[in-house]
Design a protein around this motif. Sequence first.
Motif, PDB file in Angstrom:
ATOM      1  N   UNK A   1       0.804  -1.220   0.077  1.00 36.05           N
ATOM      2  CA  UNK A   1       0.006  -0.057   0.075  1.00 36.05           C
ATOM      3  C   UNK A   1       0.868   1.430   0.022  1.00 36.05           C
ATOM      4  N   UNK A   2       0.921   2.554  -0.895  1.00 38.02           N
ATOM      5  CA  UNK A   2       1.094   3.593  -0.971  1.00 38.02           C
ATOM      6  C   UNK A   2       0.003   4.255  -0.665  1.00 38.02           C
ATOM      7  N   UNK A   3       0.813   5.707   0.201  1.00 36.63           N
ATOM      8  CA  UNK A   3       0.701   7.408   0.441  1.00 36.63           C
ATOM      9  C   UNK A   3       1.270   8.029  -0.426  1.00 36.63           C
ATOM     10  N   UNK A   4       0.448   8.824  -1.121  1.00 38.92           N
ATOM     11  CA  UNK A   4       1.195   9.866  -1.817  1.00 38.92           C
ATOM     12  C   UNK A   4       0.194  11.032  -1.543  1.00 38.92           C
ATOM     13  N   UNK A   5       0.871  12.363  -1.756  1.00 40.17           N
ATOM     14  CA  UNK A   5       0.538  14.068  -0.865  1.00 40.17           C
ATOM     15  C   UNK A   5       1.662  14.633  -1.371  1.00 40.17           C
ATOM     16  N   UNK A   6       0.430  16.420  -1.757  1.00 35.90           N
ATOM     17  CA  UNK A   6       1.601  16.971  -1.906  1.00 35.90           C
ATOM     18  C   UNK A   6       2.838  17.398  -0.772  1.00 35.90           C
ATOM     19  N   UNK A   7       3.237  17.778  -1.209  1.00 36.26           N
ATOM     20  CA  UNK A   7       4.871  17.783  -0.263  1.00 36.26           C
ATOM     21  C   UNK A   7       4.654  18.726   0.799  1.00 36.26           C
ATOM     22  N   UNK A   8       4.524  18.231   2.388  1.00 33.16           N
ATOM     23  CA  UNK A   8       4.564  18.511   3.398  1.00 33.16           C
ATOM     24  C   UNK A   8       2.732  18.550   3.784  1.00 33.16           C
ATOM     25  N   UNK A   9       2.446  17.990   3.516  1.00 36.75           N
ATOM     26  CA  UNK A   9       1.264  17.299   3.787  1.00 36.75           C
ATOM     27  C   UNK A   9       0.808  16.170   4.401  1.00 36.75           C
TER      28      UNK A   9
ATOM     29  N   UNK B   1       2.800  13.359   5.151  1.00 35.59           N
ATOM     30  CA  UNK B   1       2.700  12.063   5.103  1.00 35.59           C
ATOM     31  C   UNK B   1       4.325  11.179   5.573  1.00 35.59           C
ATOM     32  N   UNK B   2       5.299  11.686   6.346  1.00 37.71           N
ATOM     33  CA  UNK B   2       6.224  11.130   7.071  1.00 37.71           C
ATOM     34  C   UNK B   2       6.118  11.273   8.622  1.00 37.71           C
TER      35      UNK B   2
ATOM     36  N   UNK C   1      10.094   7.441   0.617  1.00 34.05           N
ATOM     37  CA  UNK C   1      10.564   7.766  -0.041  1.00 34.05           C
ATOM     38  C   UNK C   1      11.917   6.968  -0.835  1.00 34.05           C
ATOM     39  N   UNK C   2      12.427   5.810  -1.072  1.00 35.81           N
ATOM     40  CA  UNK C   2      13.617   4.963  -0.806  1.00 35.81           C
ATOM     41  C   UNK C   2      14.076   4.449  -1.595  1.00 35.81           C
TER      42      UNK C   2
ATOM     43  N   UNK D   1       5.660   8.070  -0.846  1.00 32.97           N
ATOM     44  CA  UNK D   1       6.503   7.789  -2.138  1.00 32.97           C
ATOM     45  C   UNK D   1       6.039  10.401  -2.944  1.00 32.97           C
ATOM     46  N   UNK D   2       7.033  10.069  -3.470  1.00 28.77           N
ATOM     47  CA  UNK D   2       6.481  11.646  -4.146  1.00 28.77           C
ATOM     48  C   UNK D   2       5.448  10.439  -5.621  1.00 28.77           C
ATOM     49  N   UNK D   3       6.261   9.682  -5.766  1.00 30.43           N
ATOM     50  CA  UNK D   3       6.363   9.369  -7.085  1.00 30.43           C
ATOM     51  C   UNK D   3       5.290   8.672  -7.545  1.00 30.43           C
ATOM     52  N   UNK D   4       4.653   9.518  -8.669  1.00 28.58           N
ATOM     53  CA  UNK D   4       2.948   8.867  -8.896  1.00 28.58           C
ATOM     54  C   UNK D   4       3.181   7.525  -9.502  1.00 28.58           C
TER      55      UNK D   4
END
Length: 249
Positions: free
Chosen positions: A34-42, A44-45, A158-159, A190-193
Motif C-alpha cells: 500500500x502506498x501513500x502519496x500527497x502534496x509536499x508537506x502534507x 506523509x512522513x 521515499x526509498x 512516495x512522491x513518485x506517482x
Amino acid sequence: MTGAGLELRRVRKSFDDRPVLDDISLVVRPGEFVSIVGPSGAGKSTILNLLTGRLTPDGGEMLHDGVPLASGSYRFAFMPQRDALLPWLRIIDNTTLGLEVAGMKRKAARARVAPLFAEFGLDGFERHFPAQLSGGMRQRAALLRTVVQGKAVLLVDEPFGALDALTRTQMQQWLAAMWMRHRWTVLLITHDVREAALLSDRVYVLSARPARIARTIPVWLPHPRPAAGSPEVATVEAEILNTLFNPEF
C-alpha cells in the motif's frame, strides 16, 4: 517477515496547535503493498513517525492485527529516505546492525544475514564499505538490514528518491519482484506517482494540510507490471494526479 494487518482509525496530529493530520483512516492487509502519496508537506512522513513511535497521535487509534498499539510495543521495520549506512562499517556489519542492537550476538546475526546477500544482489560485497557501492546497491543493503529483523510490517519512506531515473526504475522493478517472492506487508510513502502505480495494491492520496484521505484508489492490475508503455498503469497514474490536482475529484 510474517504478514500482519495495520490500521489507522481517524488519527489526528498537530504541531504547536497547527493541525497536520486530520481524521486519517487507512488499512494495510496482510501481504499487501500500500502506498501513500500527497502534496509536499502534507504529513506523509508524520504518519510513519507515528507508526514507529517517534510521535504520539493526538487522537484516533492505530492497530496491529486488531490490537491497539501501545507505547513501546511497536513491531514495525522502518527504512528511511536515505540508506543511513554507517560509512565506517563494512556492509556485513551494516546489515546486521539492527539485529545486534536488538540483542542478537554478532555470530548469530551474520549467520541470519549471510544467505540473503545473493538474493539482494550483494553477493561478494559483504566486506565492502558503503562508499564502494553504487546508489542502488546501497539501497538494497539498507532494505536487507530492514527486512532481516523479521518485523511484521515494513514501513518505507521515499526509498529511491535520491537515485537517478534509470536506477530508480530498476530498483522499483527489483522491489516489486522481491515483494512478490516474500509477500511482505508494506506501507510506502512516495512522491513518485508512477512508483505508486507500479507497486501498489492500493493508493491513499492525501489532501494538503490538514491532511485527509482525499481518495482511495484500488489498483487491480496483476503483478509484475511493466515499467513503461502500459496504458493500464498510465490510467492509474492519471487517477492519482487528478486527485492531487483536484482534491475534491
